[in-house]
Design a protein around this motif. Structure first.
Motif, mmCIF file in Angstrom:
data_model
loop_
_atom_site.group_PDB
_atom_site.id
_atom_site.type_symbol
_atom_site.label_atom_id
_atom_site.label_comp_id
_atom_site.label_asym_id
_atom_site.label_seq_id
_atom_site.Cartn_x
_atom_site.Cartn_y
_atom_site.Cartn_z
ATOM 1 N N VAL A 159 42.425 12.438 -26.686
ATOM 2 C CA VAL A 159 41.548 12.289 -27.852
ATOM 3 C C VAL A 159 41.498 13.602 -28.650
ATOM 4 O O VAL A 159 41.224 14.670 -28.105
ATOM 5 N N VAL A 160 41.791 13.492 -29.945
ATOM 6 C CA VAL A 160 41.635 14.619 -30.858
ATOM 7 C C VAL A 160 40.849 14.131 -32.075
ATOM 8 O O VAL A 160 40.936 12.952 -32.450
ATOM 9 N N THR A 161 40.068 15.027 -32.677
ATOM 10 C CA THR A 161 39.250 14.688 -33.843
ATOM 11 C C THR A 161 39.689 15.526 -35.025
ATOM 12 O O THR A 161 39.722 16.759 -34.953
ATOM 13 N N LEU A 162 40.027 14.842 -36.098
ATOM 14 C CA LEU A 162 40.426 15.514 -37.329
ATOM 15 C C LEU A 162 39.307 15.404 -38.351
ATOM 16 O O LEU A 162 38.660 14.358 -38.471
ATOM 17 N N ASN A 163 39.072 16.499 -39.081
ATOM 18 C CA ASN A 163 38.073 16.495 -40.145
ATOM 19 C C ASN A 163 38.566 17.380 -41.285
ATOM 20 O O ASN A 163 39.691 17.897 -41.261
ATOM 21 N N ALA A 164 37.713 17.561 -42.282
ATOM 22 C CA ALA A 164 38.132 18.305 -43.473
ATOM 23 C C ALA A 164 38.463 19.760 -43.164
ATOM 24 O O ALA A 164 39.233 20.383 -43.900
ATOM 25 N N TYR A 165 37.916 20.314 -42.094
ATOM 26 C CA TYR A 165 38.137 21.724 -41.779
ATOM 27 C C TYR A 165 39.448 21.987 -41.048
ATOM 28 O O TYR A 165 40.005 23.076 -41.166
ATOM 29 N N ASN A 166 39.938 21.014 -40.283
ATOM 30 C CA ASN A 166 41.147 21.278 -39.499
ATOM 31 C C ASN A 166 42.349 20.418 -39.892
ATOM 32 O O ASN A 166 43.456 20.626 -39.403
ATOM 33 N N VAL A 167 42.155 19.455 -40.784
ATOM 34 C CA VAL A 167 43.224 18.511 -41.074
ATOM 35 C C VAL A 167 44.410 19.187 -41.762
ATOM 36 O O VAL A 167 45.572 18.821 -41.507
ATOM 37 N N VAL A 168 44.165 20.190 -42.602
ATOM 38 C CA VAL A 168 45.273 20.854 -43.292
ATOM 39 C C VAL A 168 46.111 21.640 -42.302
ATOM 40 O O VAL A 168 47.358 21.617 -42.355
ATOM 41 N N ALA A 169 45.453 22.347 -41.395
ATOM 42 C CA ALA A 169 46.183 23.128 -40.394
ATOM 43 C C ALA A 169 47.053 22.220 -39.526
ATOM 44 O O ALA A 169 48.228 22.521 -39.263
ATOM 45 N N VAL A 170 46.489 21.087 -39.086
ATOM 46 C CA VAL A 170 47.241 20.174 -38.227
ATOM 47 C C VAL A 170 48.378 19.515 -39.007
ATOM 48 O O VAL A 170 49.489 19.345 -38.489
ATOM 49 N N ARG A 171 48.111 19.173 -40.268
ATOM 50 C CA ARG A 171 49.166 18.550 -41.077
ATOM 51 C C ARG A 171 50.336 19.508 -41.274
ATOM 52 O O ARG A 171 51.513 19.094 -41.186
ATOM 53 N N CYS A 172 50.060 20.765 -41.522
ATOM 54 C CA CYS A 172 51.134 21.751 -41.705
ATOM 55 C C CYS A 172 51.867 22.015 -40.388
ATOM 56 O O CYS A 172 53.102 22.149 -40.371
ATOM 57 N N ALA A 173 51.115 22.074 -39.280
ATOM 58 C CA ALA A 173 51.742 22.284 -37.971
ATOM 59 C C ALA A 173 52.634 21.095 -37.604
ATOM 60 O O ALA A 173 53.727 21.264 -37.057
ATOM 61 N N ALA A 174 52.162 19.879 -37.903
ATOM 62 C CA ALA A 174 52.955 18.682 -37.611
ATOM 63 C C ALA A 174 54.234 18.667 -38.438
ATOM 64 O O ALA A 174 55.301 18.242 -37.949
ATOM 65 N N ALA A 175 54.145 19.134 -39.691
ATOM 66 C CA ALA A 175 55.353 19.221 -40.510
ATOM 67 C C ALA A 175 56.324 20.246 -39.934
ATOM 68 O O ALA A 175 57.538 20.034 -39.943
ATOM 69 N N PHE A 176 55.804 21.340 -39.426
ATOM 70 C CA PHE A 176 56.644 22.362 -38.797
ATOM 71 C C PHE A 176 57.356 21.791 -37.564
ATOM 72 O O PHE A 176 58.548 22.048 -37.328
ATOM 73 N N LEU A 177 56.624 20.994 -36.770
ATOM 74 C CA LEU A 177 57.184 20.413 -35.544
ATOM 75 C C LEU A 177 58.002 19.151 -35.819
ATOM 76 O O LEU A 177 58.583 18.578 -34.887
ATOM 77 N N GLU A 178 58.024 18.709 -37.099
ATOM 78 C CA GLU A 178 58.775 17.522 -37.500
ATOM 79 C C GLU A 178 58.327 16.283 -36.721
ATOM 80 O O GLU A 178 59.134 15.525 -36.179
ATOM 81 N N MET A 179 57.020 16.063 -36.722
ATOM 82 C CA MET A 179 56.441 14.910 -36.028
ATOM 83 C C MET A 179 56.275 13.762 -37.030
ATOM 84 O O MET A 179 55.172 13.351 -37.381
ATOM 85 N N ASN A 180 57.399 13.228 -37.486
ATOM 86 C CA ASN A 180 57.407 12.212 -38.528
ATOM 87 C C ASN A 180 57.800 10.841 -37.976
ATOM 88 O O ASN A 180 58.036 10.670 -36.766
ATOM 89 N N GLU A 181 57.899 9.895 -38.921
ATOM 90 C CA GLU A 181 58.213 8.530 -38.533
ATOM 91 C C GLU A 181 59.656 8.380 -38.039
ATOM 92 O O GLU A 181 59.962 7.444 -37.287
ATOM 93 N N THR A 182 60.530 9.260 -38.443
ATOM 94 C CA THR A 182 61.925 9.193 -37.987
ATOM 95 C C THR A 182 62.009 9.438 -36.491
ATOM 96 O O THR A 182 62.817 8.823 -35.777
#
Length: 607
Positions: free
Chosen positions: A92-115
């Motif tokens: 379980v992880v909780t995303l909100n307005a304070y951490n969502v940008v950091a996680v979104r950028c980290a996920a892009a770095f790790l290439e955690m996409n639909e492909t």
């Protein structure tokens, strides 16, 4: 605040010291990921199944026995990576307005996409942003505020642009349709809506003010704030005065002690950039901000030593609105290096800018539109009257400074000498204050400063004060008495002529003159009293019906007054004709008709 929960398994991440994180499971970890100073002991399968970047890093190692991977450059650091790792484990992880940008950028770095895998974290975050965050006013501002720390990732991922659009759209909406939470001074709402909060026993809902959005935007850093205002203005739905209100609120919030006009302390370069940015965002419309706010910006720009371009822009804007200023707005203390207490040179430049713009507006008026010209003329005269009053009030305060040179006082007063005034009481007050603070002025200096006012434009109260003012030269007191009597008699000053010896009052061709000593010496209280009583007696005679006792008193007063006047003109018999350029004309050589036709801006004759 909106939030989103992902995963269903309990959190099994544990801490061993300050720099070690591991998953408490029965299976031994087979992968070590180092993020800055923190090491994560994890398992390959859950991470590699959702991250293409980790797959490449693990399988692309030259040493297959080295299980440690370094990803120090991941945006968001160890905190963002840990959330992504927990998502891979299904915790379980909780995303909100304070951490969502950091996680979104980290996920892009790790290439955690639909492909890599369907339903991956990037897809879920994008849905959360679109459906929830960007629909929330305050969450959009928080996200935009945090996005600055993750540039250029947040920019490339369109997070910033989507936030800007979302904020601009909401700020531009009709206030009657605003139904979300916003920050605003509630007492201000009540004052705007009046004290009647109930109607027919039912409590009224306070209306939403037009500038409901300005305070929330003050939370943004200057770079993001600039982009928001630029986007809002590009939409074209917000008026210039609301943009100006937002800029004013931001300056009050961000500049220390800005309300007092000082910005000392702190990071001066940061404050300098803030001033320059606010000035660049000012709408071109004249009414967008008050003159008081512009003057505070100018004062701050001078203290912070902003560029000449900024100060010139502010000075031009102030010139357009100087008639709105008060004396307190421009009564600034001098900066280092100036000899005077107040910055009179700066005020001189403001008035000069006002005069230039008034002249320019007159020259560029459309000649074919008579009505438009008339409106422009009326507006111009009204503005000039206010600026003249402003300068008079400023000089009265600045005159208290013993270091203020007469030349600067006179030059500023002369700049508005041609402006229409209802009376010259203001400039008289300033002159009197200047004389009071400098009892040692020479006769010529007194002549120059007193020539700045028109005695015929003084009110009754000012005349009453002037005729008893021992600081004024005697010639000024005589002129005040003459014009006071001329007004009281309503007959062109005929009664006042009775006070003057016949030889000294005649045609303009008379060559009888008086020396500077006769005109400009400081008068005594007894002389002033005699002159005043003489003029008052003439006023009573004009009304008629006085008693014998009054008539006798008036005859005595007339004789005393004539003696004083006769003494002033006695040089006629002693010196004969005198055509020296240093002497003064007889007061009677100027007809009342000429006096009346003289505009308020004409200076008094100097000897």
């Amino acid at each position: 605040m909106k939030f989103m929960k992902l995963g269903s398994k309990p959190d099994q991440f544990k801490t061993d010291g300050d720099n070690v994180r591991y998953v408490a499971t029965e299976l031994a970890t087979d992968l070590v990921i180092s993020v800055a100073d923190t090491k994560f002991y994890l398992h390959k399968f859950p991470l590699l199944s959702k991250s293409s970047r980790l797959q490449k890093l693990v399988y692309g190692r030259s040493d297959e026995y080295d299980d440690e991977i370094n990803i120090d450059d991941i945006p968001g650091g160890a905190g963002a990576f840990e959330i992504c790792a927990k998502f891979c484990y299904g915790m379980v992880v909780t995303l909100n307005a304070y951490n969502v940008v950091a996680v979104r950028c980290a996920a892009a770095f790790l290439e955690m996409n639909e492909t890599t895998e369907k339903g991956n974290i990037i897809y879920k975050i994008d849905v959360f942003l679109t459906s929830t965050i960007f629909r929330s006013w305050k969450d959009s501002i928080i996200v935009l505020q945090t996005a600055k720390s993750f540039l250029p990732w947040s920019e490339e991922l369109k997070v910033v642009s989507h936030c800007l659009d979302a904020i601009a759209i909401k700020a531009s909406i009709d206030p009657s349709n605003v139904d979300w939470s916003y920050t605003y001074n509630r007492s201000k709402i009540l004052s705007e809506n009046g004290n009647d909060s109930e109607w027919n026993g039912v409590k009224k809902q306070p209306t939403v003010p037009k500038d409901w959005w300005v305070e929330d935007l003050c939370e943004l850093q200057i770079d993001m704030y600039k982009r928001v205002i630029t986007t809002i203005r590009a939409n074209g739905r917000i008026t210039a005065d609301l943009i100006g209100e937002s800029l004013k609120s931001y300056a009050l919030r961000r500049l220390p002690s800005f309300s007092k006009g000082t910005t000392q302390g702190g990071d001066l370069e940061k404050y300098k950039y803030l001033i320059e940015t606010i000035v660049s965002l000012l709408p071109s419309e004249k009414s967008c901000v008050s003159c008081s706010f512009l003057l505070k910006l100018l004062e701050a720009s001078i203290i912070l030593e902003c560029g000449e371009t900024v100060r010139r822009e502010l000075m031009q804007r102030i010139g357009q609105k100087l008639d709105e200023a008060t004396v307190g707005d421009i009564l600034w203390h001098s900066t280092t290096g100036e000899t005077t207490l107040y910055s009179i040179d700066l005020v001189h430049k403001m008035v000069e800018q006002f005069v230039m713009q008034q002249h320019s507006a007159h020259n560029h008026s459309v000649e074919d539109h008579d009505f438009q010209q008339m409106c422009i003329g009326l507006t111009s005269d009204a503005s000039k009257i206010k600026v003249a009053k402003l300068v008079d009030g400023y000089l009265a305060e600045a005159a208290k400074d013993s270091s203020l040179p007469l030349s600067k006082f006179a030059e500023l007063a002369e700049m508005v000498s041609s402006f229409p005034r209802s009376s010259h009481d203001g400039i008289y007050r300033a002159i009197d204050m200047y004389l009071k603070e400098r009892p040692g002025l020479t006769k010529s200096e007194k002549k120059r400063i007193c020539s700045l006012m028109d005695c015929s434009k003084l009110s009754a109260d000012a005349c009453a004060h002037a005729v008893q003012n021992e600081r004024l030269p005697l010639r000024i007191v005589m002129q005040v008495l003459f014009f006071e009597q001329a007004k009281a008699s309503g007959a062109g000053g005929g009664s006042a002529r009775a006070l003057l010896p016949g030889a000294s009052y005649g045609s303009s061709s008379s060559t009888t003159t008086n020396t500077s000593d006769d005109w400009d010496g400081n008068q005594t209280s007894e002389e002033l009293k005699t002159l005043k009583v003489g003029v008052e007696s003439l006023s009573l005679k004009g009304k008629g019906g006085e008693t014998d006792a009054k008539a006798k008193a008036e005859k005595v007063a007339d004789k005393k007054a004539k003696k004083v006047f006769s003494r002033l003109w006695s040089n006629k018999d002693k010196k004969g004709e005198n055509s020296s350029s240093d002497t003064s004309e007889s007061l009677g050589s100027t007809s009342v008709e000429e006096t009346r036709s003289t505009p308020s801006t004409t200076k008094m004759r100097s000897s």
